[in-house]
Design an enzyme around this catalytic site. Structure first.
Site, PDB file in Angstrom:
ATOM      1  N   LYS A 218       0.846  -1.197   0.000  1.00 24.42           N
ATOM      2  CA  LYS A 218       0.000   0.000   0.000  1.00 24.42           C
ATOM      3  C   LYS A 218       0.884   1.251   0.000  1.00 24.42           C
ATOM      4  CE  LYS A 218      -3.681   2.038   2.787  1.00 24.42           C
ATOM      5  NZ  LYS A 218      -4.639   1.836   3.862  1.00 24.42           N
ATOM      6  N   ARG A 281      -5.466  -4.975   5.943  1.00 22.06           N
ATOM      7  CA  ARG A 281      -6.046  -6.297   6.251  1.00 22.06           C
ATOM      8  C   ARG A 281      -7.435  -6.489   5.646  1.00 22.06           C
ATOM      9  NH1 ARG A 281      -5.223  -3.016  10.291  1.00 22.06           N
ATOM     10  NH2 ARG A 281      -6.864  -2.272  11.675  1.00 22.06           N
ATOM     11  N   GLU A 366      -5.390  -7.484  14.694  1.00 23.95           N
ATOM     12  CA  GLU A 366      -4.891  -6.153  14.328  1.00 23.95           C
ATOM     13  C   GLU A 366      -6.043  -5.144  14.381  1.00 23.95           C
ATOM     14  OE1 GLU A 366      -1.588  -6.024  11.386  1.00 23.95           O
ATOM     15  OE2 GLU A 366      -2.900  -4.604  10.379  1.00 23.95           O
TER      16      GLU A 366
HETATM   17  C1  G6Q Z   1      -2.765  -4.003   7.713  1.00 27.27           C
HETATM   18  C2  G6Q Z   1      -1.549  -3.455   8.251  1.00 27.27           C
HETATM   19  C3  G6Q Z   1      -0.279  -4.144   7.829  1.00 27.27           C
HETATM   20  C4  G6Q Z   1       0.139  -3.823   6.398  1.00 27.27           C
HETATM   21  C5  G6Q Z   1       1.568  -4.291   6.196  1.00 27.27           C
HETATM   22  C6  G6Q Z   1       2.081  -4.000   4.812  1.00 27.27           C
HETATM   23  O1  G6Q Z   1      -3.877  -3.621   7.970  1.00 27.27           O
HETATM   24  O2  G6Q Z   1      -1.489  -2.097   8.055  1.00 27.27           O
HETATM   25  O3  G6Q Z   1      -0.355  -5.535   7.983  1.00 27.27           O
HETATM   26  O4  G6Q Z   1      -0.701  -4.433   5.496  1.00 27.27           O
HETATM   27  O5  G6Q Z   1       2.388  -3.677   7.146  1.00 27.27           O
HETATM   28  O6  G6Q Z   1       2.007  -2.650   4.501  1.00 27.27           O
HETATM   29  P1  G6Q Z   1       2.184  -2.138   3.031  1.00 27.27           P
HETATM   30  O7  G6Q Z   1       1.094  -2.718   2.202  1.00 27.27           O
HETATM   31  O8  G6Q Z   1       2.119  -0.648   3.085  1.00 27.27           O
HETATM   32  O9  G6Q Z   1       3.526  -2.637   2.579  1.00 27.27           O
END
Ligand code: G6Q
Length: 553
Positions: A218, A281, A366
């Site tokens: 993300k 998530r 989470e």
């Molecule tokens: C999910 C969290 C966490 C996230 C990861 C990867 O709700 O925020 O698990 O998905 O830390 O983050 P990126 O997609 O930004 O790499």
């Protein structure tokens, strides 16, 4: 991570334990605790029929919970008093309910059919969702048909998703769950850990000319993912003769961060976006599911989205008394809050759901592993249960002993399917007999008298006693399919929402995870390079020194 720059106006939250409905449940729990599930069935002839809901090819049987009909009424009253329905409507409307990050929470928009209108800051987001789905479909189809060729002209055989947390667990789980629908000759693999063994093992038998990497992040800044992405780039270039142009044919990106993607060197034409109103998530049904779509095809992927949407509509429109996710959330709350059970075991009787519990661990812990209400007041009650589990029947030969006879009560969610995806013998009947038998034994147990009546000597009988009265849900679905998978995931998503809404917490931020992302940064340079002037606690300093010594530094 995002932080609202000006303090949002957050209404004070009434602590749930001050509500009369909560207090009524505390008093009621004292009446229920001495009751045995055996007795509850004896006293109520239609309990099994009435404490179950059938919807969308899911039979949700919660009659083996330690509840009476009054318990259910009191729980529903609590949900109403806490405004669960209004909060649910606010989420579906696109209100910025993730107050700490100033964001809407709209994973439901990811599976909204074309033509639905859901606005964020006055803009309808549904057309954007479908534009990305269409672009993903075109890309997936090219790879599936072989029209997309790698740098040397070979077709892609393996798709490796590089991501972690929400950018890994959902797609990895769905790859396992839906592999029956995968196109023969196409395989997905998932690299998440910054431990290089993960990358090594997942690539050691592959030809770079036939491998596509999907970098899923993300933020496109996460240490693990970026490290693995750079390693993947070097691995590809090495395998493809070092031509930089090769990257365009072997890398795609899924992210909200276009600039970061460009900086990495991935062609923006191979980038698939999503939006800050999709939590990590809750993102497997966004472009984060690209690897799944490539494997199972756009049609099956859209079936999965339709399954999510089925459950969204059920959750949005069904009265709480018959609402699958709301009921499951309330029952989980009852067990954890009022009967003092700290954990929840999720036990799918389906090998394809091997990673389902791991996925739910993140979704639930989470989301609801929080210590303050939305208004910052510390909570005075327990929040997220500890979620764990693995498929049956394997677990039966391992940890079930403790669930049957241990001193801790572990509420269980059993997930079973009436039909198998393969018919190669009597397996499905045996599997199903096992899951039903486990739930039965946990609820009803076996008394000393029953055991002695079987001829067991009195001295041995106590060891064989099963006290029973151990609560479980049975989620019996007709058959696993992409659509059913979507329904099951959304079932848990909205269950988590219900619990968070009752506690008045923010189920959609994750400051503990953010902390993890920065904590290591200080130590990274101290492990290599010149001898550092360590200023940690004594233990951390000693560990760093030991590591350096063993690495000859
Ligand atoms: C999910 C969290 C966490 C996230 C990861 C990867 O709700 O925020 O698990 O998905 O830390 O983050 P990126 O997609 O930004 O790499």
């Amino acid at each position: 991570m995002s932080t609202a720059t000006t303090a949002p106006s957050i209404a004070p939250v009434t602590p749930v334990d001050t509500r009369p409905e909560w207090k009524a449940l505390v008093a009621h729990a004292d009446k229920v605790k001495p009751l045995h599930i055996r007795q509850l069935f004896r006293d109520d002839a239609t309990r099994a029929q009435d404490l179950a809901v059938n919807a969308m090819d899911i039979h949700f049987d919660f009659s083996k919970q330690r509840v009476t009909r009054e318990t259910l009424q009191l729980l529903v009253s609590l949900a109403k008093a806490c405004g669960v329905e209004a909060k649910r409507d606010a989420m579906f409307r696109g209100d910025k309910i993730n107050v700490a990050e100033g964001r809407a929470v709209l994973h439901v928009a990811l599976r909204a059919p074309k033509g639905t209108v859901i606005k964020v800051d006055g803009k309808d987001v549904v057309p954007d969702v479908h534009a990305v789905l269409d672009a993903m479909s075109a890309f997936a189809n090219k790879i599936r048909s072989g029209e997309w060729k790698g740098h040397t002209g070979k077709r892609i055989k393996t798709v490796i998703n590089i991501g972690i947390g929400g950018s890994d667990l959902g797609p990895a789980m769905a790859w396992d769950a839906l592999r029956v629908w995968a196109q023969p000759g196409l395989e997905c693999r998932y690299v998440s850990n910054v431990d290089e063994n993960d990358f090594y093992e997942k690539t050691k038998d592959l030809d770079a000319a036939e491998t596509m990497f999907v970098i899923s992040s993300k933020t496109f800044t996460t240490l693990e993912t970026m490290t693995n992405a750079h390693t993947a780039r070097a691995w590809s270039l090495k395998g493809l003769g070092g031509d930089e142009k090769a990257v365009a044919k072997h890398f795609a990106a899924v992210s909200t961060a276009l600039e970061q993607v460009k900086k990495f060197g991935i062609d923006p034409a191979n980038m698939f976006g999503f939006w800050d109103w999709v939590g990590g998530r809750y993102s497997m049904d966004s472009a984060i599911g690209l690897s799944n779509m490539i494997a199972v095809g756009p049609d099956a992927f859209r079936d999965m989205l339709a399954g999510f949407h089925d459950m969204d509509e059920h959750f949005r429109t069904t009265p709480l008394e018959k609402n699958l996710p709301a009921l499951m959330g309330l029952l989980n709350l009852w067990n954890n809050q009022f009967l003092g059970c700290d954990t929840l075991a999720v036990l799918p009787y389906c090998q394809y759901l091997d990673r389902f519990s791991a996925y739910l661990q993140q979704l639930e812990m989470e989301s609801n592993g929080k210590h303050v209400q939305l208004d910052g007041q510390h909570v005075r009650w327990q929040t997220s249960p500890i979620v764990w589990g693995q498929p049956g029947t394997n677990g039966q030969h391992a940890f079930y002993q403790m669930i049957h006879q241990g001193t801790k009560i572990v509420p269980c969610d059993f997930i079973a399917f009436a039909e198998s995806l393969h018919n190669i013998g009597t397996h499905q009947d045996l599997l199903t007999a096992n899951v039903f038998a486990q739930a039965e034994a946990l609820a009803f147990g076996k008394t000393q008298a029953e055991i002695e009546a079987e001829g067991v000597p009195a001295w041995l009988a106590p060891h064989k006693v099963m006290e029973g009265n151990r609560p479980s849900n049975m989620i019996l679905a007709r058959k696993l399919s992409p659509r059913m998978l979507g329904r099951l995931i959304a079932f848990y998503e909205h269950k988590v929402f219900t619990m968070g809404a009752i506690w008045g917490i923010n189920s959609f931020d994750q400051w503990g995870v953010e902390l993890g992302k920065v904590l290591a940064q200080r130590i990274i340079p101290e492990l290599s390079g010149a001898k550092p002037d360590l200023k940690h606690d004594g233990s951390t300093n000693a560990l760093i020194n030991q590591y350096r010594a063993w690495r000859g530094r």
